[in-house]
Write an enzyme that holds these catalytic residues in place. Structure first.
Site, PDB file in Angstrom:
ATOM      1  CE  LYS A 284      -5.796   8.365  -4.403  1.00  0.00           C
ATOM      2  NZ  LYS A 284      -6.043   7.664  -3.050  1.00  0.00           N
TER       3      LYS A 284
ATOM      4  CG  MET B 233      -7.762   7.865   6.997  1.00  0.00           C
ATOM      5  SD  MET B 233      -8.695   6.648   6.212  1.00  0.00           S
ATOM      6  CE  MET B 233      -9.264   5.530   7.339  1.00  0.00           C
TER       7      MET B 233
ATOM      8  CG  ASP C  22      -2.179  -0.717   0.969  1.00  0.00           C
ATOM      9  OD1 ASP C  22      -2.313  -1.104  -0.267  1.00  0.00           O
ATOM     10  OD2 ASP C  22      -2.798  -1.077   2.018  1.00  0.00           O
TER      11      ASP C  22
HETATM   12  N1  SAH Z   1      -3.878   0.093   8.842  1.00  0.00           N
HETATM   13  C1  SAH Z   1      -3.302   1.742   9.049  1.00  0.00           C
HETATM   14  C2  SAH Z   1      -4.192   2.795   9.132  1.00  0.00           C
HETATM   15  C3  SAH Z   1      -4.545   3.080   7.617  1.00  0.00           C
HETATM   16  S1  SAH Z   1      -5.501   4.084   7.581  1.00  0.00           S
HETATM   17  C4  SAH Z   1      -2.902   1.392  10.875  1.00  0.00           C
HETATM   18  O1  SAH Z   1      -3.086   0.554  11.512  1.00  0.00           O
HETATM   19  O2  SAH Z   1      -2.218   2.598  11.219  1.00  0.00           O
HETATM   20  C5  SAH Z   1      -4.692   5.518   6.848  1.00  0.00           C
HETATM   21  C6  SAH Z   1      -4.537   6.424   8.283  1.00  0.00           C
HETATM   22  O3  SAH Z   1      -3.747   5.826   9.353  1.00  0.00           O
HETATM   23  C7  SAH Z   1      -3.898   7.871   7.862  1.00  0.00           C
HETATM   24  O4  SAH Z   1      -4.800   8.721   7.226  1.00  0.00           O
HETATM   25  C8  SAH Z   1      -3.191   8.260   9.072  1.00  0.00           C
HETATM   26  O5  SAH Z   1      -4.675   8.742   9.816  1.00  0.00           O
HETATM   27  C9  SAH Z   1      -2.936   7.005   9.842  1.00  0.00           C
HETATM   28  N2  SAH Z   1      -1.503   6.644   9.754  1.00  0.00           N
HETATM   29  C10 SAH Z   1      -0.972   5.725   9.103  1.00  0.00           C
HETATM   30  N3  SAH Z   1       0.346   5.669   9.077  1.00  0.00           N
HETATM   31  C11 SAH Z   1       0.733   7.060  10.015  1.00  0.00           C
HETATM   32  C12 SAH Z   1       1.822   7.607  10.190  1.00  0.00           C
HETATM   33  N4  SAH Z   1       3.124   7.033   9.860  1.00  0.00           N
HETATM   34  N5  SAH Z   1       1.791   8.832  10.775  1.00  0.00           N
HETATM   35  C13 SAH Z   1       0.513   9.391  10.941  1.00  0.00           C
HETATM   36  N6  SAH Z   1      -0.578   8.760  10.791  1.00  0.00           N
HETATM   37  C14 SAH Z   1      -0.462   7.513  10.194  1.00  0.00           C
END
Ligand code: SAH
Length: 263
Positions: A69, A184, A47
């Site tokens: 993307k 998000m 991803d």
């Molecule tokens: N599966 C992921 C979440 C995916 S949804 C998890 O468990 O973390 C995508 C959202 O995750 C982003 O919009 C943001 O809110 C958060 N996110 C993922 N990685 C991040 C990072 N390194 N720093 C800040 N937010 C992050």
């Protein structure tokens, strides 16, 4: 990379799919199972949120495919991604489906697993460190803390199509959850904050916005419920961001072990 035998790790069998969480960014947060999978995969389907430093750890012979993307092209649909995983497994590959954070936390890991189960493809789920816990830890913010926060809610700030999620009982969350972690959440932060304030949360309640958590360019903005959205815009905070609302944010003043990056 690691001693798989000493760690008693299972063999990555051809024709199977491993749905693996890559954590929020720092390669040091990968699990032993994730490293083992990177060492043995034939195909890595990743991803957009997976850190490039982690992709570099894939076995040199492994094929890497983006499922996010790329170069402005729209991302493949979820059924397309699931079909791709099934196809690769059916031709006998060891398929590593690599997702940011934890695959089952707002990561559609469950949807992909359901598709694999339906197609009778053997799969394994390897949990990862989710941004809403690990990303906050890198900002010196424990997601729960005795006496301050005995419940936490993980929320998505927008749903498919980008709208504010419907069916969320904001009043119940405002009343019942001392800590709220928003994934998000940046786009709709002003509206979410307004709803929480209307439901009784203090406009002065502390909020932290952690951008690119656990990466070398992590930034942390500390604000209040009333001011967080305009402050984030003024500071040009960049996605991805994890947002935490609650008194636990105050602990950062003492627990910021990582140092600079404060905005
Ligand atoms: N599966 C992921 C979440 C995916 S949804 C998890 O468990 O973390 C995508 C959202 O995750 C982003 O919009 C943001 O809110 C958060 N996110 C993922 N990685 C991040 C990072 N390194 N720093 C800040 N937010 C992050």
């Amino acid at each position: 990379m690691i001693d798989s035998a000493r760690l008693h790790l299972p063999e990555f069998m051809p024709g199977t799919v491993w749905l693996v969480g890559a954590g929020p960014g720092d390669p040091g947060l990968l699990s032993a199972l994730a490293l083992h999978a990177l060492d043995h995969a034939d195909s890595v389907v990743y991803d957009a949120l997976v850190d490039p430093r982690i992709l570099e750890l894939a076995r040199p012979g492994a094929a890497r495919e983006s499922a996010g993307k790329r170069g402005g092209r729209p991302s493949p649909s979820q059924p397309d991604i699931s079909a791709r995983l099934i196809r690769l497994a059916q031709v006998g590959q060891r398929v590593l489906r690599l997702k940011g954070g934890d695959p089952c936390v707002f990561g559609r890991g469950g949807e992909e697993a359901l598709a694999l189960a339906e197609a009778q493809i053997p799969f394994r789920i390897v949990p990862g460190i989710t941004a809403g816990i690990g990303g906050l830890a890198y900002a010196g913010i424990p997601v729960t803390h005795r006496d301050i926060a005995s419940a936490v809610t993980f929320l998505t700030g927008h749903e498919r199509g980008g709208a504010l999620p419907k069916g969320i009982d904001w009043a119940a969350i405002a009343r019942g959850s001392p800590v709220i972690v928003l994934y998000m959440g940046l786009t709709h932060l002003a509206r979410i904050a307004a709803r929480l304030i209307a439901s009784g949360r203090s406009p002065q309640e502390p909020v932290a916005i952690v951008s690119k958590a656990t990466t070398p360019v992590q930034r942390v903005l500390v604000s209040t419920l009333a001011k967080a959205a305009p402050d984030a815009a003024a500071a040009r905070i960049e996605a991805p961001t994890i947002i935490v609302i609650g008194e636990v944010v105050r602990l950062r003043a003492t627990l910021d072990w990582l140092g600079p990056g404060e905005t």
